[in-house]
Design an enzyme around this catalytic site. Structure first.
Site, short mmCIF file in Angstrom:
data_model
loop_
_atom_site.label_atom_id
_atom_site.label_comp_id
_atom_site.label_asym_id
_atom_site.label_seq_id
_atom_site.Cartn_x
_atom_site.Cartn_y
_atom_site.Cartn_z
N ARG A 35 39.63 49.76 28.91
CA ARG A 35 41.06 50.03 29.10
C ARG A 35 41.39 51.42 28.55
O ARG A 35 40.83 51.85 27.53
CB ARG A 35 41.85 48.95 28.36
N THR B 294 45.55 48.50 41.85
CA THR B 294 44.39 47.97 41.12
C THR B 294 43.39 47.42 42.14
O THR B 294 43.70 47.30 43.32
CB THR B 294 44.87 46.90 40.10
N ASN C 255 46.67 51.81 37.55
CA ASN C 255 48.01 51.24 37.52
C ASN C 255 48.69 51.37 38.88
O ASN C 255 48.20 50.83 39.85
CB ASN C 255 48.87 51.84 36.40
N SER D 115 47.70 44.55 29.43
CA SER D 115 47.38 44.49 30.86
C SER D 115 47.57 43.07 31.38
O SER D 115 47.61 42.11 30.59
CB SER D 115 45.93 44.92 31.06
N GLY E 233 47.33 43.49 41.56
CA GLY E 233 48.71 43.11 41.85
C GLY E 233 49.64 43.08 40.66
O GLY E 233 50.60 42.30 40.64
N GLY E 234 49.37 43.91 39.65
CA GLY E 234 50.30 44.03 38.52
C GLY E 234 50.56 42.68 37.87
O GLY E 234 49.64 41.89 37.65
N1 GLY Z 1 48.06 48.27 35.31
C1 GLY Z 1 48.20 46.91 35.61
C2 GLY Z 1 47.68 46.04 34.54
O1 GLY Z 1 46.80 46.45 33.80
O2 GLY Z 1 48.12 44.95 34.39
#
Ligand code: GLY
Length: 556
Positions: A92, A366, A386, A437, A457-458
């Site tokens: 990350r 993503t 992101n 995340s 998908g966030g």
């Molecule tokens: N950037 C989306 C996540 O890491 O949840």
């Protein structure tokens, strides 16, 4: 003849014998055919699932440039069959050392629009290059130069723009135009590239080559690091060489828990995925999911998700910086307490759980891929920059599109990010901290099968994986798991989101009569990639989400 030529020769022989026999029990699902092919080619050269994962990750960075990349990060959930051990490789991004808690707020304490989303200030220090080197050195069997070759070729020779890539470029064109160094790669003379046009990324090929030749240092020190830092600083960003000197991956113990007769292994902090999944599924154990009608099923899943996402907002952050009560959150006792407030005949109001009002965010990119090799080594990896095309900024002469993961921090407690997610101090910005995340690479195992899955998908990633697990519980095959219609609730905003193929009017009115609010979007979401291994036969089936343009492969 050197050993590589020998390997290539033996590969040709293996192909003559027949792929299915040589690689029986292997499977791959990714979001792009060239990435799937890169993974297959590593298995064909005698590599393992981890080798395939390095080749796939780096190829996706080139051919799915809006979704993940060398300027981003991710989580690689690994199962080492020989050691019978799962770990999560945490690549990350980290906040730059000059980052500070209120860096996106104005004098009045309000969030400055788009500062955490567009341009160099929105970018965390990339983790993907470090993760790929670590994975190759610690788990792989082929040299990094071989593993990165498909991606270097794709960047050097170009790849054909698909309508998927084209529409993503269209969507983010205004931001891509802002930086000449970005526009010259993704826009053809300022225009959207045609479908089929070759998209060449020579600078990115050089960066991948430096990584192939010098490993970690190829990216994090020397000319690549210096050019990235210079480009960021000249464009108003705060990166320093010290950020690059300090970046390292972390190895985390995944979140493991049981859900009925299944063992679930999923992403650990700094992903919220495993904890939110555990909390929601622990609640769902109180219901006979396979016997519920559609309205009842949606109701209980929403009530479970509401409570689990609420705790995400309150408690979760980078475990290297904050103390998180993980054991409590994933415990069956805790779920029992939460379940007592759920009623079948009425929806709980999210405001009764916590008094914060926010608006919804859209977007979410993503990528995810799943791999198993014929020795049962497994990888579930979810990677990101992101938002679509991240920050939109490529430091000149690098080809490295930077992420905008800084927006995944809680910019101000209670203020929503681009996904509408709220957070508390646990996820506030600190120098060197990893942002929370939702990426949820997951393994599911029962007595008959193992599934490897995940999705982009966030904030919706976690409910997508949850619905995938409920399909697995019903005995669904890989195709049914990735195709399942989706709905989502994340505590705030207090609304159930449905894909455009929403349930019928009777189901919606049954939900409405319990007090649920819902919104039917004019689109679908997610791009799930799943591989399933059948224990008794040793056969594998792989499937790519029909919503995307991925490809899957299996050998039996
Ligand atoms: N950037 C989306 C996540 O890491 O949840």
């Amino acid at each position: 003849m050197n050993s590589w030529n020998l390997k290539i020769l033996s590969f040709a022989v293996i192909l003559m014998i027949g792929t299915s026999k040589a690689f029986a029990g292997a499977g791959i699902a990714t979001a792009h055919s060239l990435a799937t092919e890169a993974g297959i080619s590593m298995l064909q050269m005698g590599g393992n699932a981890f080798d395939a994962a390095v080749a796939i990750s780096s190829t996706l960075a080139v051919v799915e440039p809006g979704s993940s990349g060398m300027g981003g990060g991710g989580f690689w959930l690994l199962y080492d069959a020989a050691k019978r051990q799962s770990i999560m490789l945490d690549g990350r991004e980290k906040a730059p050392l000059q980052a500070s808690r209120d860096m996106y707020l104005d004098d009045k304490g309000d969030v400055i629009a788009n500062l955490s989303i567009d341009g160099p200030l929105s970018a965390g220090i990339p983790g993907q290059p470090a993760a790929l080197v670590w994975l190759a050195e610690n788990y792989g069997s082929l040299p990094l130069s071989v593993l990165l070759e498909p991606s270097i070729n794709a960047a050097q020779r170009g790849f054909a723009v698909s309508n998927g890539v084209q529409s993503k470029i269209k969507w983010r064109k205004d931001q891509l135009k802002n930086y000449p160094s970005t526009a010259e790669i993704f826009l053809n003379g300022g225009n959207i590239p045609e479908v089929g046009e070759l998209l060449v990324q020579e600078d990115l090929a050089n960066v991948l080559q430096a990584l192939a030749e010098r490993g970690h240092d190829g990216f994090y020190s020397g000319p690549v690091a210096e050019t990235l830092v210079k480009g960021v600083q000249e464009a108003g960003g705060i990166w320093t060489i010290e950020d690059f000197n300090q970046y390292e991956v972390a190895v985390r113990v995944p979140v493991t828990f049981t859900y009925r007769n299944m063992k679930i292994t999923a992403a650990a902090l700094p992903s919220s995925g495993g904890i939110v999944l555990a909390e929601a599924l622990n609640i769902l154990e109180y219901y006979d999911i396979t016997k519920l009608d559609e309205a009842d099923l949606i109701h209980v899943v929403v009530e479970a998700a509401r409570r689990a996402y609420r705790d995400r907002a309150e408690y979760l952050g980078d475990p290297d910086f904050v103390s998180v009560p993980v054991d409590m959150l994933v415990s069956k006792n805790y779920a029992s307490g939460l379940n007592q407030s759920i009623r079948m005949d009425s929806a709980t109001k999210s405001d009764d759980l916590a008094p914060i009002t926010v608006t919804t965010g859209e977007g979410g990119n993503t990528t995810h891929f799943s791999v198993i090799d014929s020795n049962n080594n497994m990888v579930a990896a979810t990677l990101s920059i992101n938002y679509l095309f991240g920050s939109g900024f490529i430091p000149p002469n690098t080809g490295v599109l930077l992420n905008n993961e800084m927006d995944d921090f809680s910019l101000r407690p209670g203020s929503p990010n681009i996904y509408g997610l709220v957070g508390s101090d646990a996820n506030s910005i600190e120098a060197g901290k990893r942002m929370l995340s939702s990426m949820t690479p997951t393994f599911i195992e029962d007595d008959q099968r193992i599934a490897i899955l995940g999705a982009p998908g966030g904030s919706r990633i976690i409910t997508m994986v949850l619905l995938g697990i409920l399909e697995f519980e019903k005995g669904a095959d890989a195709n049914s798991i990735v195709s399942r219609p989706r709905f989502h609730h994340q505590y705030l905003p207090d609304v159930i989101q449905f894909e455009k193929n929403a349930p019928n009017a009777d189901v919606l009115s049954a939900l409405e009569s319990r007090g649920h609010q819902f919104k039917i979007l004019d689109r679908t979401w997610g791009n799930m990639q799943t591989v399933i291994f059948e224990k008794s036969s040793g056969t594998v089936s792989a499937a790519s989400d029909p919503r995307g343009q991925g490809t899957s492969w299996q050998a039996n």
